[in-house]
Motif scaffolding. Structure first.
Motif, PDB file in Angstrom:
ATOM      1  N   LEU A 371       8.196  -2.644  -3.638  1.00 15.88           N
ATOM      2  CA  LEU A 371       7.411  -1.541  -4.163  1.00 15.88           C
ATOM      3  C   LEU A 371       6.536  -2.035  -5.305  1.00 15.88           C
ATOM      4  O   LEU A 371       6.782  -3.095  -5.891  1.00 15.88           O
ATOM      5  N   ALA A 372       5.517  -1.238  -5.635  1.00 17.69           N
ATOM      6  CA  ALA A 372       4.583  -1.620  -6.695  1.00 17.69           C
ATOM      7  C   ALA A 372       4.192  -0.401  -7.511  1.00 17.69           C
ATOM      8  O   ALA A 372       4.128   0.719  -6.992  1.00 17.69           O
ATOM      9  N   ALA A 373       3.942  -0.625  -8.800  1.00 21.59           N
ATOM     10  CA  ALA A 373       3.407   0.423  -9.674  1.00 21.59           C
ATOM     11  C   ALA A 373       1.888   0.300  -9.665  1.00 21.59           C
ATOM     12  O   ALA A 373       1.340  -0.767  -9.954  1.00 21.59           O
ATOM     13  N   LEU A 374       1.200   1.376  -9.326  1.00 18.45           N
ATOM     14  CA  LEU A 374      -0.257   1.326  -9.252  1.00 18.45           C
ATOM     15  C   LEU A 374      -0.869   1.346 -10.647  1.00 18.45           C
ATOM     16  O   LEU A 374      -0.295   1.925 -11.583  1.00 18.45           O
ATOM     17  N   PRO A 375      -2.061   0.724 -10.815  1.00 18.12           N
ATOM     18  CA  PRO A 375      -2.686   0.590 -12.134  1.00 18.12           C
ATOM     19  C   PRO A 375      -3.390   1.862 -12.595  1.00 18.12           C
ATOM     20  O   PRO A 375      -4.621   1.936 -12.655  1.00 18.12           O
ATOM     21  N   ILE A 376      -2.607   2.853 -12.924  1.00 21.11           N
ATOM     22  CA  ILE A 376      -3.131   4.099 -13.488  1.00 21.11           C
ATOM     23  C   ILE A 376      -2.054   4.720 -14.360  1.00 21.11           C
ATOM     24  O   ILE A 376      -0.877   4.693 -14.005  1.00 21.11           O
ATOM     25  N   ARG A 377      -2.463   5.215 -15.498  1.00 21.96           N
ATOM     26  CA  ARG A 377      -1.510   5.885 -16.388  1.00 21.96           C
ATOM     27  C   ARG A 377      -1.600   7.393 -16.220  1.00 21.96           C
ATOM     28  O   ARG A 377      -2.697   7.959 -16.129  1.00 21.96           O
ATOM     29  N   ASN A 421       5.231   1.549 -18.951  1.00 19.51           N
ATOM     30  CA  ASN A 421       4.346   1.709 -17.812  1.00 19.51           C
ATOM     31  C   ASN A 421       3.319   0.591 -17.815  1.00 19.51           C
ATOM     32  O   ASN A 421       2.785   0.248 -18.866  1.00 19.51           O
ATOM     33  N   ARG A 422       3.036   0.016 -16.667  1.00 19.97           N
ATOM     34  CA  ARG A 422       2.025  -1.042 -16.582  1.00 19.97           C
ATOM     35  C   ARG A 422       0.690  -0.467 -16.150  1.00 19.97           C
ATOM     36  O   ARG A 422       0.017  -0.985 -15.259  1.00 19.97           O
ATOM     37  N   GLY A 423       0.328   0.665 -16.720  1.00 23.66           N
ATOM     38  CA  GLY A 423      -0.917   1.296 -16.343  1.00 23.66           C
ATOM     39  C   GLY A 423      -2.111   0.396 -16.577  1.00 23.66           C
ATOM     40  O   GLY A 423      -2.172  -0.350 -17.547  1.00 23.66           O
TER      41      GLY A 423
END
Length: 429
Positions: A371-377, A421-423
């Motif tokens: 899974l991946a965290a998408l680049p948006i906060r 968060n990696r936003g």
């Protein structure tokens, strides 16, 4: 007796009348005063005290010609008895409302620790199993004994506790109330027994933890591991479920605490919360999602996909709905509602859906490249993570130790970066 471990592990062998007698002796500072107050003989109360101390393998009072004074360990145990009595007193207040129009006994034995523990245990066993044979098996009693206990309690209350609906047994509304108060009262007395067993710096007993989705991946497991490394004798159990179910279990003593996103608690509530830190929600996708390799994504791009969201009335869902409202954006067209991480994982891996989660919850899936965290906060979606407890009772020794380690874990947990968060630069809000 000093230095010995208590010889009982539960309430089964204790007399509730003995507990009441001990509390009364503490109140009056003498066996004689307690005997007069309870309308019992001095010899009977002396015998009750002696038997209880032998069962607990602990001296509860220091004796002198001027009377008796609780020992430090006795004082702590007597406070647990008071807490238990307060729960039965609350049940009596409710009972008076249910028994309106009946001639109510001023001091009903059901609410004054004057009923046999075995009768109340039979009531609770039948309440939990809804089957007479199962209740009898659980207690090692006969069906007739269970029936007899229920009839006895119903006679004292002049209220039905159970009804037969075909092959099923259903509880009355007041039975629900009585069960909740009695279960908590018994849990508090067990905590007192655990406290007596804590000798030489060794904590004994058990802790039951309710876990909400946020805490199940790392926060709770890591804390359990740390506690058991130092205290392998403790018994730790967890229960998963919706907050409303866990809250009910916390109120009646089945759980010692709940870990996860905290709720608003009204002034005067019987619950209390302690916030450990705050966490911001993220947008999570499968690693092969079309947006997973993007350096920047927009909200409109996200809303073109199906979503997996927590159910309504949860803090995370409320924050997401508020975020969309601030952006003037519509809700996603296709929504699957679930708080099950395994279900969410399966949906994300099998489709291009997106999920609303904390990155902490999918730490292992990210590390494994699933899974991946998408680049948006999602600005404004920070929620408090912490502990929910009963407000007016002291946690058990094991629960207190667990809570202490949980507090110690928090700085290390935050410093690990898992909570952040990696936003990306496409932050919204």
């Amino acid at each position: 007796m000093k230095g010995q471990q208590a010889s009982v592990d539960s309430l089964h062998s204790l007399s509730l009348r003995h507990l009441k007698a001990v509390r009364s002796i503490a109140d009056h500072g003498s066996v004689t005063g307690a005997a007069n107050s309870l309308n019992r003989s001095q010899s009977a109360l002396s015998k009750a005290l002696r038997e209880l101390e032998e069962q607990l393998a602990t001296r509860l009072f220091d004796r002198s010609p001027r009377g008796v004074v609780p020992t430090p360990r006795g004082h702590a145990f007597i406070e647990r008895i008071r807490e238990a009595e307060a729960r039965f007193a609350e049940a009596e207040v409710s009972y008076r409302a249910f028994a309106r129009g009946k001639q109510v006994t001023r001091h009903n034995p059901v609410f004054t620790l004057d009923v046999s523990q075995k009768r109340l245990a039979a009531f609770l066993a039948l309440y939990e199993t809804r089957d007479v044979q199962a209740a009898a098996d659980k207690l090692g009693q006969t069906r007739a004994a269970v029936y007899g206990s229920i009839r006895y309690l119903e006679g004292l209350l002049e209220l039905a506790l159970f009804e037969h609906a075909g092959p099923h047994i259903t509880s009355s509304v007041f039975a629900d109330v009585l069960a909740n108060h009695a279960k908590l009262a018994f849990a508090l007395i067990r905590h007192g027994i655990d406290e007596l067993r804590c000798v030489g710096g060794v904590t004994e007993g058990s802790v039951a933890i309710g876990t909400l989705p946020y805490s199940r991946t790392e926060l709770t497991p890591r804390t359990i591991h740390r506690v058991l490394e130092e205290h392998p004798q403790l018994r730790i159990s967890t229960r998963e479920g919706p907050y409303t179910i866990l809250e009910a279990a916390l109120r009646n003593g089945d759980l010692d605490l709940i870990i996860g996103a905290t709720r608003n608690i009204e002034t005067g509530s019987k619950l209390a919360k302690e916030v450990l830190f705050e966490d911001e929600l993220s947008v999570i996708s499968g690693r092969h999602h079309p947006l997973a390799k993007a350096n920047k994504v927009t909200l409109s791009e996200l809303l073109a996909y199906g979503w997996v969201l927590p159910v309504r009335q949860t803090p995370a869902r409320a924050l997401f709905d508020e975020f969309l409202a601030r952006q003037g954006a519509p809700s996603p067209n296709q929504i699957v509602e679930t708080s099950s991480l395994s279900t969410i994982r399966g949906l994300l891996l099998a489709s291009d859906r997106l999920a609303l989660l904390s990155r902490h919850q999918v730490h292992y899936e990210e590390a494994a490249g699933l899974l991946a965290a998408l680049p948006i906060r999602l600005k404004g979606t920070r929620r408090p993570i912490g502990i929910t407890l009963r407000a007016h009772t002291t946690p058990s020794p094991a629960a207190s130790l667990f809570i202490s380690e949980l507090r110690n874990m928090t700085p290390r947990f935050k410093q690990s970066g898992l909570w952040k968060n990696r936003g990306g630069s496409g932050a919204q809000g």
